[in-house]
Design an enzyme around this catalytic site. Structure first.
Site, PDB file in Angstrom:
ATOM      1  N   GLY A 229       0.847  -1.200   0.000  1.00 40.77           N
ATOM      2  CA  GLY A 229       0.000   0.000   0.000  1.00 40.77           C
ATOM      3  C   GLY A 229       0.873   1.237   0.000  1.00 40.77           C
ATOM      4  N   GLY A 230       1.934   1.199  -0.796  1.00 40.34           N
ATOM      5  CA  GLY A 230       2.967   2.244  -0.760  1.00 40.34           C
ATOM      6  C   GLY A 230       2.604   3.509  -1.506  1.00 40.34           C
ATOM      7  CG  ASP A 252      -1.521   1.752  -3.536  1.00 39.35           C
ATOM      8  OD1 ASP A 252      -2.759   1.695  -3.725  1.00 39.35           O
ATOM      9  OD2 ASP A 252      -1.024   2.362  -2.586  1.00 39.35           O
ATOM     10  CG  ASP A 276      -6.947  -6.309  -2.823  1.00 46.41           C
ATOM     11  OD1 ASP A 276      -6.657  -6.119  -1.626  1.00 46.41           O
ATOM     12  OD2 ASP A 276      -8.117  -6.313  -3.252  1.00 46.41           O
ATOM     13  CE  LYS A 292       5.103   7.728   6.000  1.00 48.05           C
ATOM     14  NZ  LYS A 292       4.199   8.309   4.990  1.00 48.05           N
ATOM     15  CG  HIS A 296      -3.894   5.293   9.985  1.00 47.35           C
ATOM     16  ND1 HIS A 296      -3.517   6.601  10.197  1.00 47.35           N
ATOM     17  CD2 HIS A 296      -3.856   5.107   8.641  1.00 47.35           C
ATOM     18  CE1 HIS A 296      -3.266   7.175   9.030  1.00 47.35           C
ATOM     19  NE2 HIS A 296      -3.462   6.293   8.083  1.00 47.35           N
TER      20      HIS A 296
HETATM   21  C1  SAM Z   1      -2.961   6.429   3.618  1.00 48.87           C
HETATM   22  S1  SAM Z   1      -2.383   5.879   2.079  1.00 48.87           S
HETATM   23  C2  SAM Z   1      -0.706   5.473   2.488  1.00 48.87           C
HETATM   24  C3  SAM Z   1       0.194   5.458   1.283  1.00 48.87           C
HETATM   25  C4  SAM Z   1       1.688   5.265   1.615  1.00 48.87           C
HETATM   26  N1  SAM Z   1       1.931   4.085   2.401  1.00 48.87           N
HETATM   27  C5  SAM Z   1       2.247   6.485   2.314  1.00 48.87           C
HETATM   28  O1  SAM Z   1       2.446   6.469   3.519  1.00 48.87           O
HETATM   29  O2  SAM Z   1       2.449   7.491   1.618  1.00 48.87           O
HETATM   30  C6  SAM Z   1      -3.160   4.297   1.947  1.00 48.87           C
HETATM   31  C7  SAM Z   1      -2.832   3.581   0.662  1.00 48.87           C
HETATM   32  O3  SAM Z   1      -3.478   2.288   0.714  1.00 48.87           O
HETATM   33  C8  SAM Z   1      -3.871   1.966  -0.607  1.00 48.87           C
HETATM   34  N2  SAM Z   1      -4.889   0.902  -0.581  1.00 48.87           N
HETATM   35  C9  SAM Z   1      -6.177   0.970  -0.186  1.00 48.87           C
HETATM   36  N3  SAM Z   1      -6.776  -0.229  -0.314  1.00 48.87           N
HETATM   37  C10 SAM Z   1      -5.843  -1.072  -0.806  1.00 48.87           C
HETATM   38  C11 SAM Z   1      -5.846  -2.470  -1.120  1.00 48.87           C
HETATM   39  N4  SAM Z   1      -6.951  -3.213  -0.964  1.00 48.87           N
HETATM   40  N5  SAM Z   1      -4.702  -3.027  -1.575  1.00 48.87           N
HETATM   41  C12 SAM Z   1      -3.560  -2.276  -1.730  1.00 48.87           C
HETATM   42  N6  SAM Z   1      -3.495  -0.940  -1.428  1.00 48.87           N
HETATM   43  C13 SAM Z   1      -4.625  -0.361  -0.968  1.00 48.87           C
HETATM   44  C14 SAM Z   1      -4.399   3.297  -1.132  1.00 48.87           C
HETATM   45  O4  SAM Z   1      -4.496   3.316  -2.542  1.00 48.87           O
HETATM   46  C15 SAM Z   1      -3.364   4.271  -0.571  1.00 48.87           C
HETATM   47  O5  SAM Z   1      -2.315   4.489  -1.471  1.00 48.87           O
END
Ligand code: SAM
Length: 427
Positions: A229-230, A252, A276, A292, A296
């Site tokens: 989820g980067g 992501d 995912d 990161k 939350h």
């Molecule tokens: C709060 S952001 C954090 C992004 C990054 N880790 C940072 O700190 O800059 C949450 C991330 O989770 C991703 N996300 C949400 N659902 C997801 C899923 N099912 N699988 C992978 N990524 C996902 C979103 O697209 C988003 O980029």
């Protein structure tokens, strides 16, 4: 209450002003001058941990005094009318009146402006509907993102991530991703690199300790780090530049992946993968999973699913690094994790301040409300985190405070770095 508490607070404040003055004289820095425009160097004084802590004590003591001495009705009205300031601020921001934000150059300001814009748009709209969620017996205790204030009243049935998938929301999705750069404005620069730090600061007889995040230099060449989820990959770029021996994979959802950071790609040491995090991970040798500000976003049940997928793909040597806020209680916490979790306990503010630093430490609590409004989720205490990881087959072994000034006012979304080990505990 006797006036002695005011004297205690005043003494604390006066001592801290002396400490700040000494630190500034020693370093040749000064504190910001409100009669002059903002300048990035006006924040330089905080680079000295002693000065940063003194500034926090001054701010916390001053606000604590205000809380005691201001008429309650004024304090209440300040809270209730906060939306007026937000509305005025949004107009300034959207109509580019806030030129001051651009003074440090587009790279440094756009993230912050995007983050503020997100706060004043999606977040404010969701928060405005919290009462509707709380007053409905079917949603008040829900742990489902599909029942959150945002999903029900702003996203019209779509969670934030589904909402961003809609091509009509391209602008907002893009703004969110840029806003995640803005989050870094609330953290020390290159937070992930802040290794090899171990400073002890003595101020007002209280000892504050800062720990290393990870000793990246010691990591063997070719080790893989998967940023789960980067987002668009900004966090990892500095790591890729400084430690070329690392192989970095940023995962992501595919929609976000389209917007990957061009600089990161150019570096050639970073690859992007649409994945995912609720689905099984590709089977390969991974040295680090990195999360990161992911956990939350999700209620416990969902976090356990994410963590369990990572656990299943981990080898006995895989480490999990998770950066998230650790919420502190306002009262003194006498938990003792000595010998169990290194660096577990946060540094508490000196008495008579609130143990969690009160009003100068608002960011984690604000984020907590946002997580509730968007996802029916929350920021977690250390105990919450321990329990979550235990249930997912990971063992929390270490908590690292950020360096050099974790308690700085706006920075108090205290990014704690927990290090987890695959131990024998997997069910
Ligand atoms: C709060 S952001 C954090 C992004 C990054 N880790 C940072 O700190 O800059 C949450 C991330 O989770 C991703 N996300 C949400 N659902 C997801 C899923 N099912 N699988 C992978 N990524 C996902 C979103 O697209 C988003 O980029």
């Amino acid at each position: 209450m006797t006036l002695s508490k005011l004297h205690d607070l005043l003494n604390l404040l006066t001592n801290a002003v002396t400490q700040l003055e000494e630190a500034c004289t020693k370093n040749g820095t000064s504190i910001p001058d409100l009669d002059k425009p903002f300048n990035t160097s006006s924040e330089d004084f905080r680079k000295d941990p002693t000065a940063a802590l003194a500034a926090n004590i001054i701010g916390a003591a001053a606000l604590h005094i205000c809380a005691i001495i201001n008429p309650p009705q004024i304090s209440l009205f300040d809270i209730a009318s906060g939306t007026q300031k937000s509305a005025a601020f949004r107009i300034c921001l959207e109509s580019n009146v806030a030129e001051i934000l651009q003074e440090a150059g587009p790279q440094n300001t756009s993230g912050l402006a995007a983050l503020l814009s997100f706060q004043l748009d999606e977040a404010s709209k969701a928060l405005a509907h919290m009462w509707e969620v709380f007053s409905d017996p079917t949603t008040v205790k829900s742990n489902e993102p599909s029942q959150s204030a945002f999903t029900k009243f702003v996203g019209r049935g779509k969670t934030l991530w589904e909402y961003y998938d809609d091509p009509e929301q391209d602008f907002r999705r893009h703004r969110f991703n840029i806003g995640m750069h803005g989050v870094q404005r609330f953290q020390p620069e290159n937070i992930i690199l802040s290794s090899e730090f171990a400073i002890n600061v003595l101020i007002n007889d209280y000892l504050f300790r800062y720990d290393p995040v990870y000793d990246w230099k010691a990591v063997p060449a070719g080790s893989a780090l998967v940023d789960v989820g980067g987002g668009v990959g900004t966090t990892q770029l500095c790591l890729a530049k400084e430690f070329p021996q690392l192989k970095i994979i940023i995962q992501d959802r595919s929609h976000v992946w389209r917007e990957k950071d061009p600089d990161a790609l150019e570096s050639g040491r970073v690859s992007f993968e649409a994945q995912d995090f609720f689905e099984p991970q590709p089977q390969r040798d991974v040295s680090f999973f990195f999360l990161k500000q992911i956990l939350h976003d999700w209620p416990d049940e969902y976090c356990i699913k994410i963590l369990t997928q990572l656990r299943k793909a981990a080898s006995p040597n895989t480490k999990l690094l998770s950066m998230d806020t650790v919420i502190q209680h306002a009262c003194h916490d006498n938990s003792d994790f000595t010998g169990v979790i290194n660096g577990a306990m946060p540094d508490e503010a000196p008495f008579p301040l609130l143990a969690n630093w009160g009003a100068v430490n608002p960011m984690g609590y604000r984020a907590d409300m946002i997580m509730l409004a968007f996802f029916n989720s929350r920021e977690r205490t250390l105990r919450d985190a321990i329990s979550l990881f235990e249930k997912s087959g990971w063992r929390l072994t270490e908590r690292c405070l950020e360096a050099p000034d974790p308690l700085r006012g706006v920075q108090c979304q205290v990014k704690a770095h927990w290090r987890y080990n695959c131990g024998q505990t997997y069910m």
